[in-house]
Write a protein that holds these residues in place. Structure first.
Motif, PDB file in Angstrom:
ATOM      1  N   GLU A 255     -20.878   3.615   6.164  1.00 60.12           N
ATOM      2  CA  GLU A 255     -19.675   2.874   6.575  1.00 60.12           C
ATOM      3  C   GLU A 255     -19.450   1.666   5.666  1.00 60.12           C
ATOM      4  OE1 GLU A 255     -19.593   4.094  11.334  1.00 60.12           O
ATOM      5  OE2 GLU A 255     -20.583   2.244  10.717  1.00 60.12           O
ATOM      6  N   LEU A 258     -18.090   2.903   2.357  1.00 62.39           N
ATOM      7  CA  LEU A 258     -16.685   3.304   2.489  1.00 62.39           C
ATOM      8  C   LEU A 258     -15.792   2.074   2.607  1.00 62.39           C
ATOM      9  CD1 LEU A 258     -14.539   5.488   2.909  1.00 62.39           C
ATOM     10  CD2 LEU A 258     -15.047   5.408   5.352  1.00 62.39           C
ATOM     11  N   ILE A 262     -12.747   1.004   0.049  1.00 64.28           N
ATOM     12  CA  ILE A 262     -11.360   0.873   0.492  1.00 64.28           C
ATOM     13  C   ILE A 262     -10.877  -0.571   0.335  1.00 64.28           C
ATOM     14  CG2 ILE A 262      -9.781   1.127   2.465  1.00 64.28           C
ATOM     15  CD1 ILE A 262     -11.373   3.504   3.352  1.00 64.28           C
ATOM     16  N   GLU A 458     -10.644   7.564  19.774  1.00 58.06           N
ATOM     17  CA  GLU A 458      -9.959   7.343  18.494  1.00 58.06           C
ATOM     18  C   GLU A 458     -10.847   7.768  17.332  1.00 58.06           C
ATOM     19  OE1 GLU A 458      -8.703   3.284  18.477  1.00 58.06           O
ATOM     20  OE2 GLU A 458      -6.801   3.741  19.448  1.00 58.06           O
ATOM     21  N   ALA A 459     -12.130   7.569  17.479  1.00 58.94           N
ATOM     22  CA  ALA A 459     -13.110   8.136  16.571  1.00 58.94           C
ATOM     23  C   ALA A 459     -12.941   7.715  15.121  1.00 58.94           C
ATOM     24  CB  ALA A 459     -13.099   9.674  16.673  1.00 58.94           C
ATOM     25  N   ARG A 460     -12.648   6.426  14.914  1.00 55.17           N
ATOM     26  CA  ARG A 460     -12.685   5.935  13.529  1.00 55.17           C
ATOM     27  C   ARG A 460     -13.184   4.495  13.507  1.00 55.17           C
ATOM     28  NH1 ARG A 460      -6.281   6.687  12.084  1.00 55.17           N
ATOM     29  NH2 ARG A 460      -6.884   8.883  12.147  1.00 55.17           N
ATOM     30  N   PRO A 461     -13.842   4.121  12.400  1.00 52.24           N
ATOM     31  CA  PRO A 461     -14.307   2.742  12.303  1.00 52.24           C
ATOM     32  C   PRO A 461     -13.110   1.793  12.364  1.00 52.24           C
ATOM     33  CG  PRO A 461     -14.982   4.033  10.365  1.00 52.24           C
ATOM     34  CD  PRO A 461     -14.154   4.908  11.201  1.00 52.24           C
ATOM     35  N   LEU A 464     -10.505   1.338   9.645  1.00 52.41           N
ATOM     36  CA  LEU A 464      -9.555   2.417   9.363  1.00 52.41           C
ATOM     37  C   LEU A 464      -8.462   2.476  10.422  1.00 52.41           C
ATOM     38  CD1 LEU A 464     -11.903   5.370   8.330  1.00 52.41           C
ATOM     39  CD2 LEU A 464     -10.414   4.022   6.847  1.00 52.41           C
TER      40      LEU A 464
END
Lengths: 466, 466
Positions: A255, A258, A262, A458-461, A464
């Motif tokens: 994470e 990433l 980004i 929602e399943a995102r960090p 994001l």
């Protein structure tokens, strides 16, 4: 916004105000004095010190912490030391006007919240490297190393890195997070020079990444040999045998990689803003869960456990349940765990389906083997088949139970699921469900759970999300 | 019942009556004479003979067959020979009062049913071993070998073995069955002495089983080397390079092994009784299919094809569809194919479920790789996620279509499913379904289909049924 401008504004978010500084200074001083006077009652105390981010001036806004270390004579046995620190720490916190809470990672310490400042009373042994006895013995050396090596201004770089990591959800060595410790962020800034250089480096990290500031080792092979299976190896300047990043999980490391990539591409302040869901509603859960499938275990614990212990048990139990579900024939897409750290716990799994087909394929031995006909004779009286395909006989075996939650419940009741000993009775008395509606009913009265559920769905960090 | 008694009674089932014998003798003689007179019109015919079970006296009750072989000069080209046998054969069958039907395995022959006797008019080349040109050239040598070597009384042993194999569904070298040929049963009796000895041997066969009556080879290794991947190797006494059992599928061989083992343990006449379902009803299909899942392709063919061709295409297409279903994410427990050999065809698959979950797990690259963030950026706009687990990002991708029959139909329309060229257009115009009710509606008007369906749903070889 240009990256320099984002960093400039981010600094305002992470840098403590002068009022905050003053408060921390005051609380730390009082804690130190109280610790000194209190510890005179105890044998074997060789010194008292302030450690951690307060001592190194690398703490960030809203996270004022005073780590008071009580140094003990190495002759004191570990059990005795643990007893003394609990007593001494509780006393200090109470005298400071706080409510002492027993915590532990590797060994116990006492925590209290005093005037917005977290005060930790921690024991360590007064030893020289490398004669470590307990896990905290290195801390004074860490503090000294950072103070001696951090250049003027690099404190703010550390703050930026911490703030970024908090915003991205990867900061904190506690079991709940399994992310980057404060000391680790400081070493990264020491190794690369600044917040942005750390991110630029991280964006190119490839496992195994080795950071050996003091060049203890002559080759990466030597390091790789010593710290097998580690994705990130940061050699502790005060202990060449220790990887400071050992507790960083693969997920948190990824994470961070990433987020770095980004952020460098599209710099934004959102990386520093701790995600704060304002209004989450039950209808969000319903909407997000449409055409998806979940199995969950919701249970109450009837004792107080230090967060590290509880989160460790939840993680371990979650992995056990995941393996059990997979063994039963379900695909587990992802899993999550939640607790209010006091009473309620949830383990939740997103799966491909919540029930198995009534019939399962069951393969017999090759028919040319001795006694292969026994399989056939046995199954001719049950199930569907047997039929022959290639060398073997097959049957369709009817399952008595097909629903995942029921199958899991049976497995747990028969102690076939690896659930932590400290939770298994609570789990058995809890609810194992596949219908989120029932969970929503509970979550309507529990905002923390509702927020967790929406985040899980929602399943995102967080970086994001927006 | 003792095994000897069962065998004694079975012999009554398989042994032709004197009336049948007389009829076969008469039809064969007429066919032979007509073939002789008709063949005088054709160039290159060097002889006419009766071959097969009639010549060897190993045919069984209810299966009278006269194989009339027309021997041609090897100088005649193969295409020319095929043309001539079709013309000549059709002429003979017609003159016998029958309806000629063009058949072929490896090369064409003509078949007709005359007075209950199957008459086959087959071409072969008049060659010496091992100068074989066509697949049937060995047949006259086979006939001669069996006649010369079968001892008095062993004809009945062959009949018992054939009857047993018919009862167990493993007899016949045609593509529909891929079982044991008549010649193979004769060689087995020659190798082991009697019907029961063949069964006793088969019950202990372990792959590779090698039967080399004429001891052409000096070691099993030599044979194994030559006929790799064969479970059963029966060296042809008239051609050491040929495995007479090459066309026996693994499944039929295993069924025979199993039937042998069970028969020897519990001898019963049911092994010789061709399964004949009397009254099958649509309600049987409903009852048997409860809580089970099926995908089927039902289609009409608009041309006449020799059965071997059609069954070959069905088998090949069935395997293609099975692979496609597995690729799509379904477990295929078993498959079956049916045709009336004229118009209607069915491919049917028992599966674990008839639709997929709406969401599928989609795994991204490890996040430490260059450009890994592109996966994340792409999928942040679609699907659920991405979330990070370990080294990688994952998303849940929504499927546009989830039903197996629709997915399969799309695949077939896009020519992504390996269906035989000779069937693909018919399949595309046919029905792909997952609801047996619709198939039952058709089967109510088609007794053959209904019987097949019940058998497919029962899913066991006939000898295990009662």
């Amino acid at each position: 916004m240009k990256i320099e401008e984002v960093v400039r504004r981010a600094l305002r978010i992470v840098k403590p105000t002068s009022g905050e500084r003053e408060k921390l200074r005051r609380v730390a001083e009082r804690a130190l004095n109280l610790a000194k006077s209190t510890s005179s009652r105890f044998d074997g105390v060789t010194g008292i010190s302030i450690e951690g981010s307060a001592a190194k001036d690398t703490w960030i806004r809203g996270r004022a912490e005073a780590d008071i270390f009580i140094h003990f004579d190495p002759k004191i046995p570990k059990e005795e030391l643990e007893k003394r620190i609990v007593e001494l720490g509780s006393d200090v916190i109470r005298r400071l006007g706080g409510a002492p809470r027993l915590m532990y990672a590797d060994h116990p310490y006492v925590e209290g919240l005093i005037d917005g400042v977290t005060v930790d009373i921690v024991a360590c042994y007064d030893v020289e490297p490398p004669n470590w006895i307990s896990a905290t013995d290195r801390t004074p050396y860490h503090t000294r190393y950072v103070i001696e090596n951090l250049k003027k201004g690099q404190e703010d770089e550390v703050r930026l890195l911490k703030g970024f990591m908090i915003g991205c959800g990867v900061y904190g060595a506690e079991i709940k997070v399994r992310g980057f410790s404060g000391y680790l962020t400081e070493l990264l800034v020491l190794a690369y020079g600044s917040f942005l250089e750390v991110l630029k480096a991280a964006a190119t990290w490839r496992p195994p990444t080795i950071i050996d500031i003091k060049q203890y080792y002559s080759s990466p092979e030597e390091v790789g040999e010593l710290f097998r299976d580690s994705r990130l190896i940061v050699i502790d300047p005060v202990d060449r045998a220790r990887n400071v990043a050992a507790a960083v999980s693969k997920t948190r490391l990824s994470e961070f990689l990433l987020a770095s990539k980004i952020f460098l591409k599209k710099p934004s302040l959102k990386f520093f803003e701790k995600e704060e869901k304002e209004k989450v509603r039950a209808s969000d859960v319903r909407k997000l869960s449409r055409e998806r499938h979940f199995i969950y275990l919701f249970f109450k614990i009837l004792e107080e456990k230090p967060p590290d212990v509880l989160w460790g048990e939840l993680r371990h139990s979650g992995e056990g349940v995941k393996r059990a579900l997979e063994r039963l024939g379900f695909k587990v897409y992802r899993s999550g765990s939640w607790t209010d750290e006091r009473r309620y716990c949830l383990l939740i799994f997103e799966v491909d389906r919540t029930s198995l087909p009534r019939y399962a394929l069951h393969r017999g031995p090759p028919l040319y083997l001795r006694n292969a006909e026994e399989f056939v004779e046995l199954w001719t009286r049950r199930g569907i088949g047997p039929w022959i395909d290639g060398d073997r006989a097959y049957v369709l075996r009817a399952r008595d139970e097909t629903r995942a939650n029921k199958l899991l419940k049976n497995g747990i009741e028969q102690n076939e699921v690896a659930i932590s000993r400290g939770l298994v009775d609570y789990v058995k008395s809890g609810k194992i469900g596949d219908d989120l509606e029932q969970l929503i009913k509970i979550a309507k009265k529990n905002d923390g759970l509702l927020k967790f559920l929406v985040g899980f769905l929602e399943a995102r960090p967080s970086f994001l999300r927006r």
